[in-house]
Write a protein that holds these residues in place. Sequence first.
Motif, PDB file in Angstrom:
ATOM      1  N   THR A  61      27.416  35.201  17.785  1.00 14.79           N
ATOM      2  CA  THR A  61      26.920  34.296  16.747  1.00 14.79           C
ATOM      3  C   THR A  61      27.620  34.501  15.401  1.00 14.79           C
ATOM      4  OG1 THR A  61      25.117  35.860  16.294  1.00 14.79           O
ATOM      5  CG2 THR A  61      24.648  34.034  17.806  1.00 14.79           C
ATOM      6  N   ASP A  62      28.673  35.345  15.381  1.00 10.57           N
ATOM      7  CA  ASP A  62      29.398  35.565  14.134  1.00 10.57           C
ATOM      8  C   ASP A  62      30.232  34.325  13.787  1.00 10.57           C
ATOM      9  OD1 ASP A  62      30.916  36.112  16.464  1.00 10.57           O
ATOM     10  OD2 ASP A  62      32.474  37.026  15.245  1.00 10.57           O
ATOM     11  N   LYS A  63      30.691  34.256  12.558  1.00  8.47           N
ATOM     12  CA  LYS A  63      31.541  33.169  12.081  1.00  8.47           C
ATOM     13  C   LYS A  63      30.977  31.791  12.469  1.00  8.47           C
ATOM     14  CE  LYS A  63      35.698  36.054  12.404  1.00  8.47           C
ATOM     15  NZ  LYS A  63      37.055  36.201  12.996  1.00  8.47           N
ATOM     16  N   GLY A  65      30.656  29.012  10.934  1.00  3.74           N
ATOM     17  CA  GLY A  65      31.452  27.848  10.552  1.00  3.74           C
ATOM     18  C   GLY A  65      32.499  27.500  11.595  1.00  3.74           C
ATOM     19  N   GLU A  66      33.205  28.527  12.071  1.00  2.00           N
ATOM     20  CA  GLU A  66      34.226  28.318  13.094  1.00  2.00           C
ATOM     21  C   GLU A  66      33.613  27.858  14.408  1.00  2.00           C
ATOM     22  OE1 GLU A  66      38.042  30.816  14.963  1.00  2.00           O
ATOM     23  OE2 GLU A  66      36.927  31.576  13.215  1.00  2.00           O
ATOM     24  N   ARG A  67      32.443  28.391  14.706  1.00  2.04           N
ATOM     25  CA  ARG A  67      31.776  28.017  15.951  1.00  2.04           C
ATOM     26  C   ARG A  67      31.260  26.578  15.900  1.00  2.04           C
ATOM     27  NH1 ARG A  67      31.267  32.244  19.219  1.00  2.04           N
ATOM     28  NH2 ARG A  67      31.530  34.330  18.349  1.00  2.04           N
ATOM     29  N   LYS A  69      32.533  24.200  14.140  1.00  2.00           N
ATOM     30  CA  LYS A  69      33.735  23.359  14.223  1.00  2.00           C
ATOM     31  C   LYS A  69      34.154  23.155  15.677  1.00  2.00           C
ATOM     32  CE  LYS A  69      38.604  23.227  12.813  1.00  2.00           C
ATOM     33  NZ  LYS A  69      39.679  23.969  12.093  1.00  2.00           N
ATOM     34  N   LEU A 266      36.157  34.024  20.038  1.00  2.00           N
ATOM     35  CA  LEU A 266      36.992  33.667  18.884  1.00  2.00           C
ATOM     36  C   LEU A 266      38.252  34.521  18.819  1.00  2.00           C
ATOM     37  CD1 LEU A 266      34.233  33.172  16.136  1.00  2.00           C
ATOM     38  CD2 LEU A 266      35.296  31.459  17.615  1.00  2.00           C
TER      39      LEU A 266
END
Length: 560
Positions: A61-63, A65-67, A69, A266
């Motif tokens: 569940t980190d980052k 914003g990237e996920r 997207k 990621l």
Amino acid sequence: MASHGGHVFGPGHEGREVFWNAQSYEILLFVFAAVSLAIFAYGLYRRWRMWKALGLPETRTDKPGERIKSLIINGLLQARTFREAYAGIFHGLIFFGFFVLMFGAAVDATQFHFGLPFFHGPFYLWFSLTMEIFGLAVLVGVTLAVIRRYVQKPDLLGCRGKPDNTPDDAVVLLLIAAIIVTGFMVEALRMYVNVNVDEFTWGHWSFVGYLLAKTLTGVDFGTVLTLHKITWWVHALIAMVFIAYIPYSRLLHMITTPANLYMRSLEPTGALKPIEDFENAESFGVGRLEEFPWKQIFDSDACTKCGRCQDGCPAYLSGKPLSPKKLVQDIKEHWETRASQVLAAQAAAKKSGGEPEIPEPDKMLVGEVIELEELWACTNCMYCMENCPAMIEHVPKIVGMRQYKVLMEADFSPELQLTYRNMENNSNPWGIGAHTRGDWAKELEIPTMAENSDVEYLFYEGCSGSFDDQGKRVATAFAKILKEAGVSFAILGEEEGCCGDSAMRGGNEYLYQTLAQMNIEVMNGYGVKKIICTCPHGYNALKKDYPNFGGNYEVYHHTE
């Protein structure tokens, strides 16, 4: 002008009454909807417990914003799905068609309960036309899907020429088609009355229902009203069944695939998570389902059996036993059995007040659920992962099981035993003397880092560039180009070692980490910052895997 339910409709104020001819059914409809949602919620809760029953903890569940997207690009916009034209088109027609129709249903509900001041005139006309177009789009998509699955029968929807169709596949397509067809029928019956009795002149904007209504010419209006009520209920009940059926069918991918897209790795493509703390670990690799991280197990429930992983797999295409799709489905089947056993044991323990007595699995994961021939057929080319619309991670599963066979059971082929021994003794797969590693460059007057470390680039030619005839020609040609271009570079010569990538992907993580740490110690000792590789294995390992051990460099492939 015609009045319906307190609304007046006519030219310039076009519209229709929501819940026409079904006003008294609202409460009953809500009861059926509540039952449908309850069945859906129970099925999802049941699946959630199975997802949580097995697997090691892992954070995905980190980052955010990237996920998000990634979820928008590959989930909402279906980017990966459209990579295959035929499947992308029919799935897109169904997905976007349903998406718009659900939005339309929400608009209808809002209009009925709260009223929308703009739900008439031009807005209503264009709204009606849009619903017709996207309703037809869903029907076209379903038709294309039926043709592909039951007429064309491509191998990717089966395995080795044997289709893997199930009754569930047909039920899902029939439910989707039935929702759309009965919806058009309800519209046609309503429109027959609206046009002929209420004198609506804008029926042609809902062109499908309008054309179907013309086939009713001569039918008694009372009969039409009765047929409308019956069809309305059939349509509503099919929709309720569809919702309730989702967690118990392949429709579950509507939930699991977006979740999997959000929780995708990621890390750079091809990177593998290393085994940590070798000294204190009691076991290595994955010998039991429980030893997978939970996300690797969840992957299997996100699989839609689309077969794209299989369609370009070099092992599968060359006739070897491996099918990436079958591998994931076999893990899923094993997980469903195993999770049920674990949950049953936990329930019994809760009832008795004791500790859960979890039985041994009916089958061993490695060797029975996944046959060894399948496990060793994978080339780690990453085709499966690069083309999976659900972003399932096939390769880490395979490498994890290989690690178990190599590190825990020492069970691998004689050819691999020789390769690993050569890498351990001479730092190359062929067992050629390590002292000759830099011989290819003797006549080129290329300095070694020991002779001059004050250079911009380290040229890492790898094992193939050092010992393979074709590889040496590539390394020589590229070194000449670098010299001609005036690039400041040097090689390690005898101090260079095998990158270890093949050992890592073959399951020998211990050997890989040994080789990697030796290379990193040498490179860091010379203060290396930038590296150019001609060896693809070296490029991948140095760029994506060495940072796990303190080897942080700017790594370039010679084609960049």
